[in-house]
Design an enzyme around this catalytic site. Structure first.
Site, short mmCIF file in Angstrom:
data_model
loop_
_atom_site.label_atom_id
_atom_site.label_comp_id
_atom_site.label_asym_id
_atom_site.label_seq_id
_atom_site.Cartn_x
_atom_site.Cartn_y
_atom_site.Cartn_z
N ASP A 139 0.86 -1.19 0.00
CA ASP A 139 0.00 0.00 0.00
C ASP A 139 0.89 1.24 0.00
O ASP A 139 1.31 1.71 -1.06
CB ASP A 139 -0.94 -0.06 1.20
CG ASP A 139 -1.93 1.09 1.26
OD1 ASP A 139 -2.07 1.79 0.25
OD2 ASP A 139 -2.57 1.30 2.31
N LYS A 151 -1.98 -1.82 -4.06
CA LYS A 151 -2.89 -0.69 -4.26
C LYS A 151 -2.09 0.37 -5.00
O LYS A 151 -1.15 0.93 -4.45
CB LYS A 151 -3.36 -0.14 -2.91
CG LYS A 151 -4.34 -1.04 -2.19
CD LYS A 151 -4.82 -0.35 -0.92
CE LYS A 151 -5.61 -1.29 -0.06
NZ LYS A 151 -5.87 -0.73 1.28
N ARG A 162 -9.39 -13.47 8.35
CA ARG A 162 -8.22 -13.99 7.63
C ARG A 162 -8.55 -15.30 6.91
O ARG A 162 -7.92 -15.65 5.93
CB ARG A 162 -7.06 -14.27 8.61
CG ARG A 162 -6.46 -13.03 9.23
CD ARG A 162 -5.13 -13.39 9.91
NE ARG A 162 -4.72 -12.39 10.88
CZ ARG A 162 -4.07 -11.26 10.60
NH1 ARG A 162 -3.76 -10.99 9.36
NH2 ARG A 162 -3.73 -10.42 11.55
P1 5GP Z 1 1.98 -0.50 3.68
O1 5GP Z 1 2.98 -0.61 4.80
O2 5GP Z 1 2.55 -0.78 2.29
O3 5GP Z 1 1.16 0.76 3.73
O4 5GP Z 1 0.88 -1.58 3.93
C1 5GP Z 1 1.20 -2.90 3.98
C2 5GP Z 1 0.56 -3.56 5.16
O5 5GP Z 1 -0.61 -2.89 5.60
C3 5GP Z 1 0.15 -4.94 4.74
O6 5GP Z 1 1.12 -5.86 5.15
C4 5GP Z 1 -1.15 -5.14 5.46
O7 5GP Z 1 -0.87 -5.74 6.70
C5 5GP Z 1 -1.68 -3.76 5.73
N1 5GP Z 1 -2.73 -3.37 4.76
C6 5GP Z 1 -2.64 -2.44 3.79
N2 5GP Z 1 -3.78 -2.35 3.09
C7 5GP Z 1 -4.62 -3.26 3.66
C8 5GP Z 1 -5.98 -3.65 3.38
O8 5GP Z 1 -6.67 -3.18 2.47
N3 5GP Z 1 -6.50 -4.62 4.19
C9 5GP Z 1 -5.81 -5.19 5.21
N4 5GP Z 1 -6.42 -6.12 5.92
N5 5GP Z 1 -4.52 -4.84 5.49
C10 5GP Z 1 -3.95 -3.89 4.72
#
Ligand code: 5GP
Ligand code: MG
Length: 185
Positions: A104, A132, A166
Site C-alpha cells: 500500500d 494498491k 483472515r
Molecule cells: P503499507 O505498509 O505498504 O502501507 O501496507 C502494507 C501492510 O498494511 C500490509 O502488510 C497489510 O498488513 C496492511 N494493509 C494495507 N492495506 C490493507 C488492506 O486493504 N486490508 C488489510 N487487511 N490490510 C492492509
C-alpha cells in the site's frame, strides 16, 4: 462471517490461478540457486499466500519469519510500519524472497528490506499478492505482484480487520457498517 461481506473482489479460483502463475515466474527468475531460497513471509497477513505459493515452488527453501504491524485493532488506517519481531533465521549470503499480502504505502516493505539488507544476503526480491496503485511510492517496487486493486480496505485470504476474516477464501470488502465501529485515534 460471509454475512459481513459487501462484495467479493477476487474469487478463490482467481487467487489460486494467479498464485500458481506467480510461482512459475518466481521459479524462472532463480535459475542458479545454489543453497536454495530463503523465504521471508511478513506475518501475519501473508500466511495463506505463503502456504499456497510454496506448494507450487520446486526449489529447496528455508522459511524465516518476521512480524510487522501497521494496523492494530479496529482500524483501516495505517499507523506506519513497526517491527514487532525480527527475523528468526540467518540469511547472510542467501537469496531472500520477502512475501507480503499487500503493498500500500510501502512502509512495510521499505522497513523489512532495510532490516534484511543489514544481514548481507546475496539478493533480496519481493513478492506481494496485492498492490494498491493509488499510493504506491516510487522507491518501493515489488518484483512480483499478483493483482493491482483499487484503494479499498480488503480482507480475506490472510488479510484481517481487527484480527478477523483472515480465513475467508476470497479477497473481499466488508459492509460499511462493520467498519463504522472503527476506533479512530
Ligand atoms: P503499507 O505498509 O505498504 O502501507 O501496507 C502494507 C501492510 O498494511 C500490509 O502488510 C497489510 O498488513 C496492511 N494493509 C494495507 N492495506 C490493507 C488492506 O486493504 N486490508 C488489510 N487487511 N490490510 C492492509
Ligand atoms: Mg501486513
Amino acid at each position: 462471517m460471509e454475512a459481513d461481506i459487501d462484495r467479493v473482489l477476487i474469487s478463490r479460483e482467481r487467487l489460486a490461478e494467479r498464485v500458481r502463475e506467480m510461482a512459475g515466474q518466481i521459479a524462472r527468475s532463480y535459475p542458479d540457486l545454489d543453497a536454495g531460497l530463503s523465504l521471508v513471509p511478513i506475518l501475519s497477513g501473508s500466511v495463506i499466500f505463503l502456504a499456497d505459493l510454496i506448494r507450487h515452488l520446486p526449489m529447496k527453501m528455508k522459511i524465516g519469519l518476521i512480524t510487522v504491524s501497521s494496523y492494530s485493532g479496529a482500524t483501516t488506517t495505517s499507523k506506519g510500519a513497526k517491527l514487532l519481531q525480527d527475523l528468526n533465521v540467518d540469511v547472510t549470503g542467501r537469496d531472500v524472497l520477502v512475501l507480503d499480502d499487500i503493498l500500500d504505502t510501502g512502509n512495510t516493505l521499505r522497513l523489512v528490506t532495510a532490516k534484511l539488507a543489514e544481514r548481507k544476503p546475496r539478493s533480496i526480491k519481493t513478492a506481494v499478492l496485492l498492490r494498491k496503485t493509488a499510493k504506491a511510492p516510487d522507491d518501493v517496487v515489488a518484483d512480483f505482484v499478483g493483482f493491482d486493486i483499487e484503494d479499498v480496505f480488503v480482507v480475506g485470504y490472510g488479510l484481517d480487520y481487527n484480527d478477523h476474516y483472515r480465513n475467508l477464501p476470497h479477497i473481499a470488502v466488508l459492509k460499511p457498517e462493520i467498519y463504522a465501529a472503527e476506533v479512530r485515534s
